[in-house]
Write a protein that holds these residues in place. Structure first.
Motif, PDB file in Angstrom:
ATOM      1  N   ASP A 168      -5.836   7.279   4.699  1.00 48.97           N
ATOM      2  CA  ASP A 168      -5.741   7.651   3.280  1.00 48.97           C
ATOM      3  C   ASP A 168      -6.755   6.905   2.424  1.00 48.97           C
ATOM      4  O   ASP A 168      -7.266   7.443   1.456  1.00 48.97           O
ATOM      5  CB  ASP A 168      -4.311   7.397   2.772  1.00 48.97           C
ATOM      6  CG  ASP A 168      -4.117   7.848   1.341  1.00 48.97           C
ATOM      7  OD1 ASP A 168      -4.307   9.060   1.076  1.00 48.97           O
ATOM      8  OD2 ASP A 168      -3.782   7.007   0.484  1.00 48.97           O
ATOM      9  N   ILE A 169      -7.055   5.660   2.780  1.00 48.40           N
ATOM     10  CA  ILE A 169      -7.987   4.872   1.966  1.00 48.40           C
ATOM     11  C   ILE A 169      -9.432   5.032   2.390  1.00 48.40           C
ATOM     12  O   ILE A 169     -10.339   4.624   1.680  1.00 48.40           O
ATOM     13  CB  ILE A 169      -7.623   3.374   1.941  1.00 48.40           C
ATOM     14  CG1 ILE A 169      -7.677   2.779   3.326  1.00 48.40           C
ATOM     15  CG2 ILE A 169      -6.263   3.151   1.299  1.00 48.40           C
ATOM     16  CD1 ILE A 169      -7.602   1.264   3.363  1.00 48.40           C
TER      17      ILE A 169
ATOM     18  N   ARG B 158       1.431   6.690  -6.763  1.00 51.03           N
ATOM     19  CA  ARG B 158       0.294   7.553  -7.117  1.00 51.03           C
ATOM     20  C   ARG B 158       0.640   9.019  -6.888  1.00 51.03           C
ATOM     21  O   ARG B 158       0.227   9.893  -7.652  1.00 51.03           O
ATOM     22  CB  ARG B 158      -0.925   7.149  -6.277  1.00 51.03           C
ATOM     23  CG  ARG B 158      -2.169   7.979  -6.529  1.00 51.03           C
ATOM     24  CD  ARG B 158      -3.391   7.430  -5.802  1.00 51.03           C
ATOM     25  NE  ARG B 158      -3.218   7.129  -4.401  1.00 51.03           N
ATOM     26  CZ  ARG B 158      -3.327   8.017  -3.407  1.00 51.03           C
ATOM     27  NH1 ARG B 158      -3.604   9.279  -3.672  1.00 51.03           N
ATOM     28  NH2 ARG B 158      -3.180   7.649  -2.151  1.00 51.03           N
ATOM     29  N   LEU B 159       1.414   9.294  -5.838  1.00 44.20           N
ATOM     30  CA  LEU B 159       1.802  10.670  -5.519  1.00 44.20           C
ATOM     31  C   LEU B 159       3.062  11.116  -6.258  1.00 44.20           C
ATOM     32  O   LEU B 159       3.476  12.273  -6.142  1.00 44.20           O
ATOM     33  CB  LEU B 159       2.022  10.803  -4.006  1.00 44.20           C
ATOM     34  CG  LEU B 159       0.785  10.559  -3.130  1.00 44.20           C
ATOM     35  CD1 LEU B 159       1.167  10.571  -1.654  1.00 44.20           C
ATOM     36  CD2 LEU B 159      -0.298  11.586  -3.420  1.00 44.20           C
TER      37      LEU B 159
ATOM     38  N   THR C  80       0.875   3.990  -2.978  1.00 41.57           N
ATOM     39  CA  THR C  80       0.567   5.390  -2.669  1.00 41.57           C
ATOM     40  C   THR C  80       1.705   6.300  -3.095  1.00 41.57           C
ATOM     41  O   THR C  80       1.469   7.374  -3.667  1.00 41.57           O
ATOM     42  CB  THR C  80       0.273   5.557  -1.161  1.00 41.57           C
ATOM     43  OG1 THR C  80      -0.816   4.690  -0.814  1.00 41.57           O
ATOM     44  CG2 THR C  80      -0.078   6.987  -0.823  1.00 41.57           C
TER      45      THR C  80
ATOM     46  N   LEU D  52      -1.997   5.213   6.368  1.00 40.24           N
ATOM     47  CA  LEU D  52      -2.513   4.476   5.227  1.00 40.24           C
ATOM     48  C   LEU D  52      -3.998   4.192   5.374  1.00 40.24           C
ATOM     49  O   LEU D  52      -4.769   4.340   4.424  1.00 40.24           O
ATOM     50  CB  LEU D  52      -1.751   3.152   5.038  1.00 40.24           C
ATOM     51  CG  LEU D  52      -0.400   3.266   4.373  1.00 40.24           C
ATOM     52  CD1 LEU D  52       0.375   1.973   4.541  1.00 40.24           C
ATOM     53  CD2 LEU D  52      -0.569   3.612   2.903  1.00 40.24           C
TER      54      LEU D  52
ATOM     55  N   ALA E 122       0.829  -1.205   0.000  1.00 41.12           N
ATOM     56  CA  ALA E 122       0.000   0.000   0.000  1.00 41.12           C
ATOM     57  C   ALA E 122       0.866   1.260   0.000  1.00 41.12           C
ATOM     58  O   ALA E 122       0.553   2.237  -0.697  1.00 41.12           O
ATOM     59  CB  ALA E 122      -0.937  -0.005   1.200  1.00 41.12           C
TER      60      ALA E 122
END
Length: 80
Positions: free
Chosen positions: A78-79, A42-43, A39, A75, A35
């Motif tokens: 964040d989800i 993605r960032l 992430t 995390l 994860a």
């Protein structure tokens, strides 16, 4: 009825990451490492940069948790 995760249960895996020029070891379950890597991608950040940013937020908290706990909590937030 609930079932075990598709890949089974796995204990923590220790990895070394450099934060602010210092090596640190972090133990997280593989699902959390995956994860974090997703992430970071993605960032558009390296994994170490994402961990360093979360660490910087963690250390100014009123009652800072250990880094592994902070990463898991971040995390999860964040989800959700």
């Amino acid at each position: 009825m609930i079932a075990a995760p598709a890949g089974g249960f796995h204990g923590p895996v220790k990895r070394s990451i450099t934060i602010a020029g210092h090596q640190t070891s972090i133990s997280l379950e593989p699902v959390f490492w995956q994860a974090l890597e997703a992430t970071a991608g993605r960032l558009g950040l390296p994994l170490s940069a994402l961990v360093a940013e979360i660490d910087a937020i963690r250390i100014v908290a009123d009652d800072p948790p250990n880094l592994a706990s902070a990463l898991r909590t971040w995390l999860f937030d964040d989800i959700s």
